[in-house]
Write a protein that holds these residues in place. Structure first.
Motif, PDB file in Angstrom:
ATOM      1  N   GLY A  57       0.763  -1.240   0.000  1.00  0.00           N
ATOM      2  CA  GLY A  57       0.000   0.000   0.000  1.00  0.00           C
ATOM      3  C   GLY A  57       0.793   1.288   0.000  1.00  0.00           C
ATOM      4  N   TRP A  58       2.126   1.203   0.129  1.00  0.00           N
ATOM      5  CA  TRP A  58       2.938   2.420   0.097  1.00  0.00           C
ATOM      6  C   TRP A  58       2.675   3.182  -1.208  1.00  0.00           C
ATOM      7  CZ3 TRP A  58       6.543   4.942  -2.799  1.00  0.00           C
ATOM      8  CH2 TRP A  58       7.321   5.912  -2.166  1.00  0.00           C
ATOM      9  N   PRO A  59       2.619   4.505  -1.236  1.00  0.00           N
ATOM     10  CA  PRO A  59       3.043   5.438  -0.182  1.00  0.00           C
ATOM     11  C   PRO A  59       1.981   5.744   0.881  1.00  0.00           C
ATOM     12  CG  PRO A  59       2.483   6.658  -2.159  1.00  0.00           C
ATOM     13  CD  PRO A  59       2.357   5.206  -2.520  1.00  0.00           C
ATOM     14  N   GLU A  60       0.806   5.114   0.771  1.00  0.00           N
ATOM     15  CA  GLU A  60      -0.186   5.321   1.819  1.00  0.00           C
ATOM     16  C   GLU A  60       0.248   4.572   3.073  1.00  0.00           C
ATOM     17  OE1 GLU A  60      -2.317   7.496   0.930  1.00  0.00           O
ATOM     18  OE2 GLU A  60      -1.671   7.373  -1.166  1.00  0.00           O
ATOM     19  N   LYS A  61      -0.146   5.041   4.227  1.00  0.00           N
ATOM     20  CA  LYS A  61       0.196   4.387   5.499  1.00  0.00           C
ATOM     21  C   LYS A  61      -0.913   3.405   5.847  1.00  0.00           C
ATOM     22  CE  LYS A  61       3.067   8.148   7.255  1.00  0.00           C
ATOM     23  NZ  LYS A  61       3.301   9.133   8.348  1.00  0.00           N
ATOM     24  N   THR A  62      -0.838   2.226   5.260  1.00  0.00           N
ATOM     25  CA  THR A  62      -1.883   1.223   5.439  1.00  0.00           C
ATOM     26  C   THR A  62      -1.588   0.326   6.644  1.00  0.00           C
ATOM     27  OG1 THR A  62      -0.790  -0.407   4.041  1.00  0.00           O
ATOM     28  CG2 THR A  62      -2.233   1.169   2.935  1.00  0.00           C
ATOM     29  N   ALA A  63      -2.635  -0.358   7.110  1.00  0.00           N
ATOM     30  CA  ALA A  63      -2.478  -1.301   8.226  1.00  0.00           C
ATOM     31  C   ALA A  63      -1.568  -2.458   7.816  1.00  0.00           C
ATOM     32  CB  ALA A  63      -3.846  -1.825   8.654  1.00  0.00           C
ATOM     33  N   ASP A  64      -1.698  -2.921   6.560  1.00  0.00           N
ATOM     34  CA  ASP A  64      -0.835  -4.003   6.083  1.00  0.00           C
ATOM     35  C   ASP A  64       0.622  -3.584   6.081  1.00  0.00           C
ATOM     36  OD1 ASP A  64      -2.918  -5.722   5.750  1.00  0.00           O
ATOM     37  OD2 ASP A  64      -2.845  -5.797   3.559  1.00  0.00           O
ATOM     38  N   LEU A  65       0.900  -2.390   5.593  1.00  0.00           N
ATOM     39  CA  LEU A  65       2.278  -1.908   5.527  1.00  0.00           C
ATOM     40  C   LEU A  65       2.861  -1.793   6.927  1.00  0.00           C
ATOM     41  CD1 LEU A  65       4.554  -0.815   3.677  1.00  0.00           C
ATOM     42  CD2 LEU A  65       3.579   1.464   3.982  1.00  0.00           C
ATOM     43  N   ASP A  66       2.087  -1.284   7.843  1.00  0.00           N
ATOM     44  CA  ASP A  66       2.562  -1.096   9.217  1.00  0.00           C
ATOM     45  C   ASP A  66       2.830  -2.434   9.890  1.00  0.00           C
ATOM     46  OD1 ASP A  66       2.990   0.611  11.626  1.00  0.00           O
ATOM     47  OD2 ASP A  66       1.266  -0.526  12.371  1.00  0.00           O
ATOM     48  N   TYR A  67       2.025  -3.460   9.578  1.00  0.00           N
ATOM     49  CA  TYR A  67       2.128  -4.738  10.281  1.00  0.00           C
ATOM     50  C   TYR A  67       3.083  -5.723   9.596  1.00  0.00           C
ATOM     51  CZ  TYR A  67       0.583  -9.022  12.639  1.00  0.00           C
ATOM     52  OH  TYR A  67       0.545 -10.199  13.359  1.00  0.00           O
ATOM     53  N   PHE A  68       2.986  -5.833   8.272  1.00  0.00           N
ATOM     54  CA  PHE A  68       3.715  -6.890   7.569  1.00  0.00           C
ATOM     55  C   PHE A  68       5.087  -6.463   7.050  1.00  0.00           C
ATOM     56  CE2 PHE A  68      -0.707  -8.547   7.002  1.00  0.00           C
ATOM     57  CZ  PHE A  68      -0.513  -9.775   7.614  1.00  0.00           C
ATOM     58  N   TYR A  69       5.430  -5.188   7.118  1.00  0.00           N
ATOM     59  CA  TYR A  69       6.743  -4.721   6.663  1.00  0.00           C
ATOM     60  C   TYR A  69       7.584  -4.362   7.873  1.00  0.00           C
ATOM     61  CZ  TYR A  69      10.370  -2.424   3.910  1.00  0.00           C
ATOM     62  OH  TYR A  69      11.580  -2.096   3.329  1.00  0.00           O
ATOM     63  N   PRO A  70       8.880  -4.695   7.885  1.00  0.00           N
ATOM     64  CA  PRO A  70       9.606  -5.394   6.827  1.00  0.00           C
ATOM     65  C   PRO A  70       9.228  -6.876   6.748  1.00  0.00           C
ATOM     66  CG  PRO A  70      11.060  -4.977   8.689  1.00  0.00           C
ATOM     67  CD  PRO A  70       9.771  -4.274   8.996  1.00  0.00           C
ATOM     68  N   THR A  71       9.422  -7.446   5.573  1.00  0.00           N
ATOM     69  CA  THR A  71       9.112  -8.854   5.377  1.00  0.00           C
ATOM     70  C   THR A  71      10.223  -9.691   6.020  1.00  0.00           C
ATOM     71  OG1 THR A  71      10.243  -9.094   3.249  1.00  0.00           O
ATOM     72  CG2 THR A  71       8.000  -8.224   3.210  1.00  0.00           C
ATOM     73  N   ASN A  72      10.048 -11.003   6.006  1.00  0.00           N
ATOM     74  CA  ASN A  72      11.007 -11.858   6.713  1.00  0.00           C
ATOM     75  C   ASN A  72      12.073 -12.464   5.819  1.00  0.00           C
ATOM     76  OD1 ASN A  72       8.265 -12.043   8.359  1.00  0.00           O
ATOM     77  ND2 ASN A  72       9.972 -12.270   9.768  1.00  0.00           N
ATOM     78  N   VAL A  73      11.648 -13.223   4.840  1.00  0.00           N
ATOM     79  CA  VAL A  73      12.636 -13.897   4.001  1.00  0.00           C
ATOM     80  C   VAL A  73      12.246 -13.737   2.541  1.00  0.00           C
ATOM     81  CG1 VAL A  73      11.436 -16.113   4.251  1.00  0.00           C
ATOM     82  CG2 VAL A  73      13.807 -16.106   3.519  1.00  0.00           C
ATOM     83  N   LEU A  74      13.261 -13.499   1.725  1.00  0.00           N
ATOM     84  CA  LEU A  74      13.078 -13.473   0.272  1.00  0.00           C
ATOM     85  C   LEU A  74      13.685 -14.751  -0.277  1.00  0.00           C
ATOM     86  CD1 LEU A  74      12.406 -11.809  -2.370  1.00  0.00           C
ATOM     87  CD2 LEU A  74      14.844 -11.278  -2.394  1.00  0.00           C
ATOM     88  N   VAL A  75      12.908 -15.520  -1.026  1.00  0.00           N
ATOM     89  CA  VAL A  75      13.400 -16.741  -1.663  1.00  0.00           C
ATOM     90  C   VAL A  75      13.532 -16.456  -3.151  1.00  0.00           C
ATOM     91  CG1 VAL A  75      13.010 -19.200  -2.036  1.00  0.00           C
ATOM     92  CG2 VAL A  75      12.187 -18.114   0.068  1.00  0.00           C
ATOM     93  N   THR A  76      14.737 -16.526  -3.652  1.00  0.00           N
ATOM     94  CA  THR A  76      14.941 -16.135  -5.057  1.00  0.00           C
ATOM     95  C   THR A  76      16.144 -16.853  -5.636  1.00  0.00           C
ATOM     96  OG1 THR A  76      15.150 -14.228  -6.541  1.00  0.00           O
ATOM     97  CG2 THR A  76      16.417 -14.161  -4.505  1.00  0.00           C
ATOM     98  N   ALA A  77      16.219 -16.871  -6.952  1.00  0.00           N
ATOM     99  CA  ALA A  77      17.354 -17.483  -7.641  1.00  0.00           C
ATOM    100  C   ALA A  77      18.574 -16.580  -7.535  1.00  0.00           C
ATOM    101  CB  ALA A  77      17.002 -17.731  -9.108  1.00  0.00           C
ATOM    102  N   TYR A  78      19.739 -17.201  -7.506  1.00  0.00           N
ATOM    103  CA  TYR A  78      20.969 -16.417  -7.326  1.00  0.00           C
ATOM    104  C   TYR A  78      21.305 -15.558  -8.535  1.00  0.00           C
ATOM    105  CZ  TYR A  78      23.236 -20.357  -9.865  1.00  0.00           C
ATOM    106  OH  TYR A  78      23.582 -21.320 -10.784  1.00  0.00           O
ATOM    107  N   ASP A  79      20.708 -15.855  -9.687  1.00  0.00           N
ATOM    108  CA  ASP A  79      21.099 -15.119 -10.893  1.00  0.00           C
ATOM    109  C   ASP A  79      20.453 -13.736 -10.993  1.00  0.00           C
ATOM    110  OD1 ASP A  79      18.601 -16.165 -11.287  1.00  0.00           O
ATOM    111  OD2 ASP A  79      18.943 -16.851 -13.332  1.00  0.00           O
TER     112      ASP A  79
END
Length: 879
Positions: free
Chosen positions: A464-486
């Motif tokens: 929801g950024w740049p709005e100050k949403t409840a989700d943004l306030d609660y769930f950010y920062p996230t925990n783990v990013l799973v991604t390919a090394y490339d």
């Protein structure tokens, strides 16, 4: 209780269960102040086609972590979405138009964008359905797309903010240009391939007529734009030439000879031609020496008007013509074979041309430093840690990021140009009039932003950024990013500096890198090899759980894995194993309410089972907490298949079939308790079969997904009792091994003699009924301390002592001797045959080394077999 079918059929359950999960809203959590959040944002797949096996791996790992944390009681969010993939999607659409005999110019921008949105509707939806087929427990109520209104608003906001801070600017700089895609590329979008080419040594005559200087180049066609020759100031061969000029052949332009430390003594002749408009290093040198910059290329890679007679030629055609002209003029010194790295476009894989162009850039120096610091301090961890070196190397040598692309599909740059006075206006929304002259004729910049510009904002723009949403306030920062090394440069680094710049917080605390999925031979999957694997086809054949198992067991962070059909079949077999075990438990639970394990008299096997369960739960949880997902999956497999199914269920049958009512009650309680824990431990890895079983069990819970993860601290443990059971199991295994070696039929029973250690002698009688049932033993006889070894027996040493089996009870000795004599004759024949081959010098000299090695191994195995058979024959004759 609902009766279970004889076999687990994934097709019967998967679609039905997934629809049920969706209808019940199990994937969705609202912010809850009483719970800890756990957030993963999906690496948004490109809408260019459909998911491949690499996506299946990546999303399976994310789903495992999400399901695990959900069961641990976290408020979870796995946020799904797709990426518009500007350049890649535009290329696909252009290919489709070409088949219709059209170009994008034929359509015009507006009609082309309608096609692009139609493409998104088709492929974006297909990707979502594929993710669902894999069992992905994404929160589909929060599905995002990088071009949706909210994310487009975030992109404009970031652009304007960075522009107002002076971190986004427009200027003419040397950039990477793809003549095929006809757009600028960032440094990260250029891949390098080693190509065989030549090094041309060209003579440039000195303007004063006193001779010439020889330059070496891999790209003779670019000499049309040369504005200097450079040498190293310490190179004594050229000291006297610095400051002089040469007459550039063909172009007849006088250019200076300059001295610069950039020039390497050893390369070519030590003198290099300088083409500032078409080489980044030459560009830097030209700025130091105030040299002219001449662009000789059109956007399609052909020579422009600055190329004189070569105007309109392709670069390669111009190269041939120019080399021929140098030879005609007597100015071609020599040509050498030369291999070097050539930059190619990461999408179309055609050669990239460095050239000067007016583009938009992000100034990276001030953004890169804090992004380096958060990794170096450990605030962000990379798994495996070795990728931190790759990250530092990139970030510490980063150049300003070219973010403009000469495309139509993407976020259009929020800059407008006044057609009356030339004023440029950067704004969040389209201005009504020019702030300088008041004119109303404003035209928006034609370029769009690099795809990765919007992707870099993904962890917070989706909330929801740049709005100050409840989700943004609660769930950010996230925990783990799973991604390919490339994509560590394309995406990971850019998300880190974007999160720090716009949220003043890291976007995630851990980056878990996956490797590539290769075929069974270790080759990278590609269309040209025809070895690509469609995950949906695998699911259709084996089920989603089997695919997930194959992708998970044995995988380690950052390392490539081989995909084999055998692993998928093993996954299917595992699903059937737990299904059949559950069916057995369900059929034997009886009609009475199932007792709590706290309310029954636990048997030795029960205490052993619970101790094993406690240890397995702790280890598997620890593995998952440390992102050792492959190890966790293997332990789940080993524990369920071997410890629970092959051992405890078999041990429990003794009481279920022949025990007292209280013994049966205890066995049922522990079976049910352990089965529920097994299903929970297995659920993140194989969600469909575990949910299907769960809904057949009298658990009082409607879904396993929302049940509590096994807490090792709450599972009772009986270490001393479990050690005694381990000793009994070792005895059973030893007896089974002897019976297998002697090929004794299961119908043949034998007595068991034990010379047990004093401590073991005290507790082994408690396990006699299990040893009898599982080892094919009629009774257990404990020998008095100090007794001699019984005559005519075969023995094995165990932790509890030495066991003896009377040979006459196992086999008919005369028949066994005859059988062994026949096997011995075969072994002797094999030894003779293979030894003869190895004694043959012709064979040794002509046969492939691999064949010779195989013969040697066969000989060694035959010799070992002979020794074993002779020993066994001697033992039997002695009896």
């Amino acid at each position: 209780m609902q009766e279970m079918e004889k076999n687990f059929d994934p097709k019967q359950y998967e679609e039905q269960l997934y629809a049920q999960w969706m209808d019940k809203g199990y994937f969705h959590d609202e912010p809850d102040a009483n719970k800890k959040p756990f957030t993963i944002v999906i690496p948004p797949p490109n809408i260019t086609a459909q998911l491949h096996i690499g996506h299946a791996l990546n999303n399976t790992l994310q789903d495992i972590l999400t399901r695990y944390k959900r069961m641990e009681g976290y408020c979870t969010l796995w946020l799904p979405g797709t990426d518009h993939a500007s350049i890649a999607t535009e290329v696909k659409i252009i290919e489709a138009l070409r088949k219709e005999g059209l170009t994008k110019q034929d359509l015009g921008r507006d009609e082309f964008l309608k096609r692009a949105w139609k493409w998104y509707d088709t492929y974006g939806g297909r990707i979502v359905e594929q993710l669902k087929r894999m069992g992905s427990s994404c929160d589909w109520q929060r599905l995002r797309f990088t071009m949706d209104d909210g994310l487009s608003h975030a992109v404009n906001e970031v652009f304007v903010r960075l522009y107002e801070k002076g971190l986004i600017y427009r200027g003419s700089r040397i950039i990477n240009w793809c003549p095929t895609c006809k757009t600028a590329l960032s440094t990260a979008e250029v891949e390098y391939e080693e190509q065989a080419s030549h090094l041309w040594h060209l003579r440039y005559p000195l303007a004063d007529g006193s001779g010439y200087i020889v330059v070496a180049t891999t790209r003779p066609e670019t000499m049309l734009g040369d504005t200097a020759v450079a040498v190293n100031p310490a190179d004594e061969r050229y000291t006297q030439l610095v400051g002089k000029t040469v007459l550039l052949p063909i172009m007849n332009r006088e250019i200076p000879i300059v001295a610069d430390d950039y020039v390497e003594y050893e390369f070519g002749t030590g003198a290099v031609k300088i083409t500032p408009a078409h080489d980044p290093n030459d560009y830097e040198l030209a700025q130091r020496h105030n040299l002219e910059m001449i662009n000789i290329l059109n956007g399609d890679g052909t020579i422009n008007d600055n190329g004189g007679a070569y105007c309109g030629m392709t670069a390669l055609a111009a190269r041939e013509a120019i080399v021929a002209e140098f030879e005609r003029l007597g100015l071609l010194e020599k040509i050498e074979d030369y291999s070097h790295n050539v930059g190619v476009c990461y999408r179309c894989h055609h050669t990239v041309e460095p050239l000067i162009s007016e583009q938009w850039f992000v100034a990276m120096d001030s953004l890169a430093k804090p992004a380096i610091d958060v990794v170096r301090s450990g605030e962000i961890k990379m798994v495996p840690e070795r990728y931190e070196r790759t990250y530092y190397n990139w970030m510490e040598n980063i150049r300003d990021w070219c973010i403009s692309r000469q495309l139509w599909w993407g976020h259009r740059i929020p800059a407008w140009y006044c057609q009356d006075c030339g004023e440029m206006v950067v704004a969040r929304t389209a201005p009504d009039k020019c702030p300088k002259c008041g004119g109303e004729h404003l035209k928006q910049d034609d370029d769009v932003l690099d795809t990765w510009f919007s992707s870099a904002l993904w962890p917070f723009s989706t909330l929801g950024w740049p709005e100050k949403t409840a989700d943004l306030d609660y769930f950010y920062p996230t925990n783990v990013l799973v991604t390919a090394y490339d994509i560590i440069f394309f995406w990971v680094a850019r998300m880190i500096f974007s999160g720090l710049e716009h949220m003043d917080e890291i976007p995630f605390d851990t980056v878990l890198f996956t490797g590539l999925v290769r075929d069974a031979q270790g080759r990278k999957m590609s269309k040209s090899l025809g070895n690509g694997i469609d995950p949906i086809e695998v699911i259709d054949q084996y089920g989603a759980d089997a695919l997930r198992f194959a992708l998970t067991v044995g995988v380690s962070a950052g390392n490539d894995m081989r995909f084999r059909d055998e692993k998928v079949e093993a996954g299917r077999n595992f699903a059937n194993k737990i299904w059949n075990a559950s069916r057995f438990v369900l059929m034997n639970l009886g009609d009475e309410p199932i007792a709590s394990i706290a309310d029954v008299q636990l048997d030795a096997a029960d205490r052993w089972m619970l101790t094993q369960l406690k240890a397995a739960s702790a280890e598997i949880s620890g593995n998952l907490d440390h992102y050792e997902i492959g190890m966790a999956a293997q332990k789940v497999y080993d524990f369920i298949w071997s410890t629970f199914c092959d051992w405890y269920i078999e041990l429990a049958k003794t009481r279920l079939y022949n025990g007292s009512e209280e013994e049966k009650r205890a066995a049922r309680a522990v079976l049910f308790y352990t089965l529920k824990a097994c299903l929970k431990l297995m659920h993140p890895f194989m969600p469909f079969v575990t949910e299907a079983i769960w809904q057949h069990l009298p658990t009082g819970e409607e879904t396993i997904m929302r049940s509590a993860w096994p807490d090792a601290a709450e599972i009772p443990s009986f270490e001393e009792d479990a050690k005694k059971m381990d000793d009994a199991i070792e005895i059973i295994r030893s007896v089974r091994n002897i019976r297998a070696e002697l090929k004794v039929p299961t119908s043949v029973k034998t007595s068991l003699l034990m010379a047990a250690a004093p401590e073991a002698a005290a507790y082994l009688p408690e396990f006699e009924r299990y040893i009898m049932a599982q080892a094919g033993v009629t009774h257990l006889e404990l020998l008095p301390q100090g007794s001699p070894d019984p005559h005519g027996t075969v023995s094995a040493v165990c932790a509890a002592g030495t066991l003896f089996l009377p040979m006459k009870e196992l086999v008919d000795i005369d028949k066994e001797l005859a059988r062994l004599d026949k096997e011995l004759a075969g072994a002797i024949k094999d030894i003779s045959s293979n030894q003869s081959r190895l004694d043959n010098q012709t064979f040794l000299s002509k046969a492939p080394a691999q064949v010779v090695d195989t013969v040697r191994q066969t000989l060694a195995a035959a010799q070992e077999r002979r020794a074993l058979l002779e020993k066994r024959i001697a033992t039997l004759k002695e009896i």
